[in-house]
Design a protein around this motif. Sequence first.
Motif, short mmCIF file in Angstrom:
data_model
loop_
_atom_site.label_atom_id
_atom_site.label_comp_id
_atom_site.label_asym_id
_atom_site.label_seq_id
_atom_site.Cartn_x
_atom_site.Cartn_y
_atom_site.Cartn_z
N TRP A 157 51.29 109.59 114.31
CA TRP A 157 50.71 109.15 115.59
C TRP A 157 49.51 110.00 115.97
O TRP A 157 48.49 109.50 116.44
CB TRP A 157 51.79 109.21 116.67
N ASN A 163 52.67 104.02 116.12
CA ASN A 163 52.61 103.51 117.48
C ASN A 163 53.29 104.47 118.46
O ASN A 163 54.43 104.90 118.24
CB ASN A 163 53.29 102.14 117.58
N ARG A 173 51.19 100.87 125.31
CA ARG A 173 50.84 101.78 124.22
C ARG A 173 50.07 102.99 124.74
O ARG A 173 49.42 102.95 125.78
CB ARG A 173 49.99 101.07 123.18
#
Length: 626
Positions: A157, A163, A173
């Motif tokens: 990430w 994600n 997000r």
Amino acid sequence: MKTVVLAGILAVAAAVVAAPQSAAKPRGSEPVYDFAQAVRETAWVDIGLDGDGDGRSDRVAADIIRPKEPAAQGKKVPVIMDASPYYSCCGRGNESELKTYDSAGRPVGFPLYYDNFFVPRGYAVVLVDLAGTNKSRGCTDIGGPSDIESARKVVDWLNGRANGYTTATGPARTNATWSTGAVGMIGKSYDGTVANGVAATGVEGLKTIVPIGAISSWYDYYRSDGANLRQGSPAGLAQTVSQRNGGQNCSAANRKLTAGATSNGDYNAFWLDRDYVQSASKVKASVLASHGLGDLNVKTINFGQWWEALNVERKIWLTQAGHVDPFDYRRSAWVDTLHKWFDHYLLGVDNGIEKTPGASVEREPDVWVDQPAWPAGSAVTLRPASGTTPGVGTLGSSPGTGTVSFTDSSGQSSNSWAARPTETSNGRVLFSTGALAKDLHVSGTAKVTVTATPSTSTARLSAILVDYGPATIRNYTGPKEGIKNELTQSCWGSSASGNDACYLNTSTDAVSVGLNIISRGWADLANHGSLSQESPLTPGQPYTMTFRLASTDHVVPQGHQLALIIGGTDGSFISGPAQYPKITVDLGKTSLALPVAGAGPSAVPAALPVAPAQIAPATVSGLERG
């Protein structure tokens, strides 16, 4: 009120600012950012597993603290990451710090000094809750895929490959646009173990790891060459670290832990999943490691086998203490080294840290020596031979003849075996070098080969190396394993409301002894042919087995004696067999492969001490002590 001593951090900061710098070696990072104004937030990262079986991919919580100014200027920062299961159950560090949050759930208290020291110097610090612990979803699996993915996916990430979300279950997000993608993982015990495991995946972006008292193979935490160590169980540890995490049903995951960690001590697919040594060739990150040579929790075989399997830039500190962080036994030097290490590997500062000696070893309490590398030795073969006292003989270059015997039983221990070295003992046999004519530097991982004939169908073997002679050493079996807390504090970085940089000072806990057990090893004779498959023993039939002793680096001084003791069940550390046997050892087919720097031991005949003073009886402590 405790006295707060600022000298430590001021000295470190002054050294960073005032040290002369050439054009070829840029200055190191300096505390120029406002810690009180740092961004504090949480991201939940999808790890792609469903450990709790709720039909949703698990998300782990990554609590983040980072300097505000670089982001406002469009600049990115590297990351120091500590992934742990202990942030809500057991705490981190000498003072067992837990994470804390404000009423809105925003992270406030970040355990340890990493954030206080490094965030003002332009680093982000990310503390990850392993799956199934604290705020993370899923279930912990004690070093398995869930634990490793919990941290590896956060590295992904931070590099834009996974994600992240603003909540544990919601769709919004969040991206780590503030991260350079350069990550250094650090941590003691379980946390450092996860760092080893993530490095063994070869994940891109992980530039360095700093494992402290860390496991390299969970088999070698819970087992020893077929023997069951008295360390609890993976399922028990899982319940300990997840007991404050609600909402998930981890009963199925815990049953898998119980089924996988079979009671017979065999190495199987469960342990292979948790054996990072097997994937050491994938490691690309540099390694700065620390381990206690007196660590009876995470046994030193864990650093030894990992170290010898690595092929990266690396440096190691080896202390006489037990399961202790270098921040608590050599604080100023450690923070300075860690600062330079992260500056070099995460910021690219040419400060020469990679060119310093490869190993720093504590020879006496607070007396450190540097050596080019660890291990410093290569194996010489020593052989036991009978002496004039039954069960007490010599250890030298010439093979012995005949046999010696001892009878295993419950209630025996390595300390009791070593206590009266001149006497015959029903429970062990002892072989010593005589008085050494010069210092003997033992450095590496010893192995003992024993040809033994059991009288029953089950048998355990134990072997220990003992340094006989007066010495002052860290009290590694003491209450804090070689250190003592003081009433004063020192501060290592900037403080903010709910998150101070001050920690109890510590001092050395030393003890005078007449003997010191410098290495231990244990085995199940039924695994003489394979660690993956034990074989029933036939009473009266001889079996030959080679097993490892704990990795070490120790100088046996001139005039001292080195002894090898072979016994049955060392009850302080391993469980006994179903039937305790009498064991007969064939001396001509028994040997010790001892790693030494330089020539092997030269000695003259000398009497062993009748009943030397020794360190307090060893105890085994669970990993949850952190």
